[in-house]
Design a protein around this motif. Sequence first.
Motif, PDB file in Angstrom:
ATOM      1  N   VAL A  66       0.863  -1.184   0.000  1.00  0.00           N
ATOM      2  CA  VAL A  66       0.000   0.000   0.000  1.00  0.00           C
ATOM      3  C   VAL A  66       0.895   1.227   0.000  1.00  0.00           C
ATOM      4  O   VAL A  66       1.889   1.274   0.740  1.00  0.00           O
ATOM      5  CB  VAL A  66      -0.939   0.014   1.227  1.00  0.00           C
ATOM      6  CG1 VAL A  66      -1.738   1.314   1.286  1.00  0.00           C
ATOM      7  CG2 VAL A  66      -1.882  -1.178   1.195  1.00  0.00           C
ATOM      8  N   GLY A  67       0.577   2.195  -0.833  1.00  0.00           N
ATOM      9  CA  GLY A  67       1.365   3.419  -0.924  1.00  0.00           C
ATOM     10  C   GLY A  67       0.744   4.562  -0.161  1.00  0.00           C
ATOM     11  O   GLY A  67      -0.185   4.390   0.638  1.00  0.00           O
ATOM     12  N   GLY A  68       1.253   5.768  -0.431  1.00  0.00           N
ATOM     13  CA  GLY A  68       0.748   6.946   0.248  1.00  0.00           C
ATOM     14  C   GLY A  68       0.904   8.206  -0.582  1.00  0.00           C
ATOM     15  O   GLY A  68       1.892   8.380  -1.283  1.00  0.00           O
ATOM     16  N   ALA A  69      -0.072   9.072  -0.540  1.00  0.00           N
ATOM     17  CA  ALA A  69      -0.129  10.396  -1.174  1.00  0.00           C
ATOM     18  C   ALA A  69      -0.993  10.412  -2.430  1.00  0.00           C
ATOM     19  O   ALA A  69      -1.875  11.246  -2.575  1.00  0.00           O
ATOM     20  CB  ALA A  69       1.245  10.973  -1.461  1.00  0.00           C
ATOM     21  N   GLY A  70      -0.732   9.521  -3.403  1.00  0.00           N
ATOM     22  CA  GLY A  70      -1.593   9.476  -4.585  1.00  0.00           C
ATOM     23  C   GLY A  70      -0.947   9.974  -5.852  1.00  0.00           C
ATOM     24  O   GLY A  70      -1.507  10.834  -6.538  1.00  0.00           O
ATOM     25  N   SER A  71       0.227   9.413  -6.225  1.00  0.00           N
ATOM     26  CA  SER A  71       0.870   9.814  -7.476  1.00  0.00           C
ATOM     27  C   SER A  71       0.202   9.123  -8.663  1.00  0.00           C
ATOM     28  O   SER A  71      -0.450   8.082  -8.513  1.00  0.00           O
ATOM     29  CB  SER A  71       2.355   9.447  -7.458  1.00  0.00           C
ATOM     30  OG  SER A  71       2.536   8.047  -7.603  1.00  0.00           O
ATOM     31  N   LYS A  72       0.401   9.688  -9.854  1.00  0.00           N
ATOM     32  CA  LYS A  72      -0.175   9.092 -11.056  1.00  0.00           C
ATOM     33  C   LYS A  72       0.454   7.731 -11.333  1.00  0.00           C
ATOM     34  O   LYS A  72      -0.236   6.794 -11.733  1.00  0.00           O
ATOM     35  CB  LYS A  72       0.008  10.007 -12.265  1.00  0.00           C
ATOM     36  CG  LYS A  72      -0.699   9.477 -13.517  1.00  0.00           C
ATOM     37  CD  LYS A  72      -0.593  10.436 -14.667  1.00  0.00           C
ATOM     38  CE  LYS A  72      -1.436   9.950 -15.848  1.00  0.00           C
ATOM     39  NZ  LYS A  72      -1.076   8.586 -16.289  1.00  0.00           N
ATOM     40  N   LYS A  73       1.758   7.613 -11.123  1.00  0.00           N
ATOM     41  CA  LYS A  73       2.406   6.325 -11.351  1.00  0.00           C
ATOM     42  C   LYS A  73       1.811   5.251 -10.452  1.00  0.00           C
ATOM     43  O   LYS A  73       1.552   4.131 -10.886  1.00  0.00           O
ATOM     44  CB  LYS A  73       3.911   6.427 -11.107  1.00  0.00           C
ATOM     45  CG  LYS A  73       4.627   5.114 -11.439  1.00  0.00           C
ATOM     46  CD  LYS A  73       6.101   5.154 -11.170  1.00  0.00           C
ATOM     47  CE  LYS A  73       6.806   3.898 -11.659  1.00  0.00           C
ATOM     48  NZ  LYS A  73       6.082   2.652 -11.447  1.00  0.00           N
ATOM     49  N   ALA A  74       1.598   5.600  -9.180  1.00  0.00           N
ATOM     50  CA  ALA A  74       1.017   4.629  -8.250  1.00  0.00           C
ATOM     51  C   ALA A  74      -0.379   4.222  -8.707  1.00  0.00           C
ATOM     52  O   ALA A  74      -0.723   3.034  -8.708  1.00  0.00           O
ATOM     53  CB  ALA A  74       0.966   5.219  -6.846  1.00  0.00           C
ATOM     54  N   MET A  75      -1.175   5.202  -9.120  1.00  0.00           N
ATOM     55  CA  MET A  75      -2.535   4.881  -9.554  1.00  0.00           C
ATOM     56  C   MET A  75      -2.536   4.072 -10.845  1.00  0.00           C
ATOM     57  O   MET A  75      -3.374   3.174 -11.027  1.00  0.00           O
ATOM     58  CB  MET A  75      -3.362   6.160  -9.694  1.00  0.00           C
ATOM     59  CG  MET A  75      -3.651   6.836  -8.366  1.00  0.00           C
ATOM     60  SD  MET A  75      -5.001   8.033  -8.503  1.00  0.00           S
ATOM     61  CE  MET A  75      -4.708   9.026  -7.057  1.00  0.00           C
ATOM     62  N   ASP A  76      -1.609   4.372 -11.742  1.00  0.00           N
ATOM     63  CA  ASP A  76      -1.502   3.579 -12.972  1.00  0.00           C
ATOM     64  C   ASP A  76      -1.140   2.131 -12.647  1.00  0.00           C
ATOM     65  O   ASP A  76      -1.678   1.187 -13.242  1.00  0.00           O
ATOM     66  CB  ASP A  76      -0.449   4.189 -13.904  1.00  0.00           C
ATOM     67  CG  ASP A  76      -0.919   5.464 -14.589  1.00  0.00           C
ATOM     68  OD1 ASP A  76      -2.145   5.702 -14.625  1.00  0.00           O
ATOM     69  OD2 ASP A  76      -0.063   6.225 -15.081  1.00  0.00           O
TER      70      ASP A  76
END
Length: 351
Positions: A272-282
């Motif tokens: 699980v990540g944090g903050a909400g970058s476009k790369k993470a969402m992709d």
Amino acid sequence: MSQLHRRGFLLGGAALGAGALVAGCTGNSSDKDTAPQVKAPPAASGSSEAPGKPVTIGFSAPAADHGWIGAISINATAQAKQFSDVTLKATEGTNDVNQQIQQVQTLIDAKVDALVILPYDGKALTAVARRAMEAGIPVVNLDRVFANALSYRTWIGGDNYGMGVNAGTYIAARMKQAGKANPVIVEVAGLDNLELTQQRSQGFREALEAAGMKVAARQAADFTAATGQRVAAQVLQANGKIDALWNHDDDQGIGVMAAIKQAGRDNEFLMVGGAGSKKAMDDIKADNTPLKATVLYPPSMASSGIILARMIAQAKSLGDLAELEVPASVTTYSAVVTKENVDRYLPTAFS
């Protein structure tokens, strides 16, 4: 205004409903009864989006040396352009505290109508923000809070504790769903000397404890991909079995993912990540990496900061609230983005 959580009742239908309820409850009362009367507040003075008097808003933020900070400045500028009655005076981003103080003082001297400030160091910029307030210039404090409330009219920022809570709650639910009674859960945190990191870790730990789980291993990085990779490699080496990993920051997560791939442990656990970058969402949408979710710390708060500054300068209120003034604080919500809802949040992602 979609980024602002509107709590309270809608003035239209809800106020009418309240009036009808009062009438129904008191209809059979005698003249001698002293039932309390409910009086709806006066309606807000027009739509907050309708053009008002022209205002100049000053904006100051740190240097865009991180994707999230870069998105803060981009969002503020883009939001200001949406209003025909707003002129934005933005200073050049800097991580030099003294330079940011000088920049804010320049905006005060220019007699802007309102200020939106994300301080590099909240404590260090408290005095200059206080000077703005004393000069009659309302300050909207973004995220990193000033040392006292005399230095700002409204604060809007993220919920670091809630970010940890939601990450922990999501992981606990996934572990229970998978039937893992004693899962090995590890954490790659951000800078440990920052209060925000401590708050995130506290929320994460307490959410897991509430579910009967615990953090098996924790190590701090410093919000960069390079340190994320180095720290994650150490965590992986020290833990031969992992069921879930929470990484505090998606930029840092680039390095964490690289370490996982290098160790050949891509299919072992969920991340699980944090903050909400476009790369993470992709990556979440593609569903072909360990990253299955990210917990938002939305940079859209900068857009909302401009909206709030404009409303304060124009003496407007939030139309869907009963309050006649803009609230003194707004805390954004750390939503959990998964494959199921990622399309909804992609427009808010930062590069």
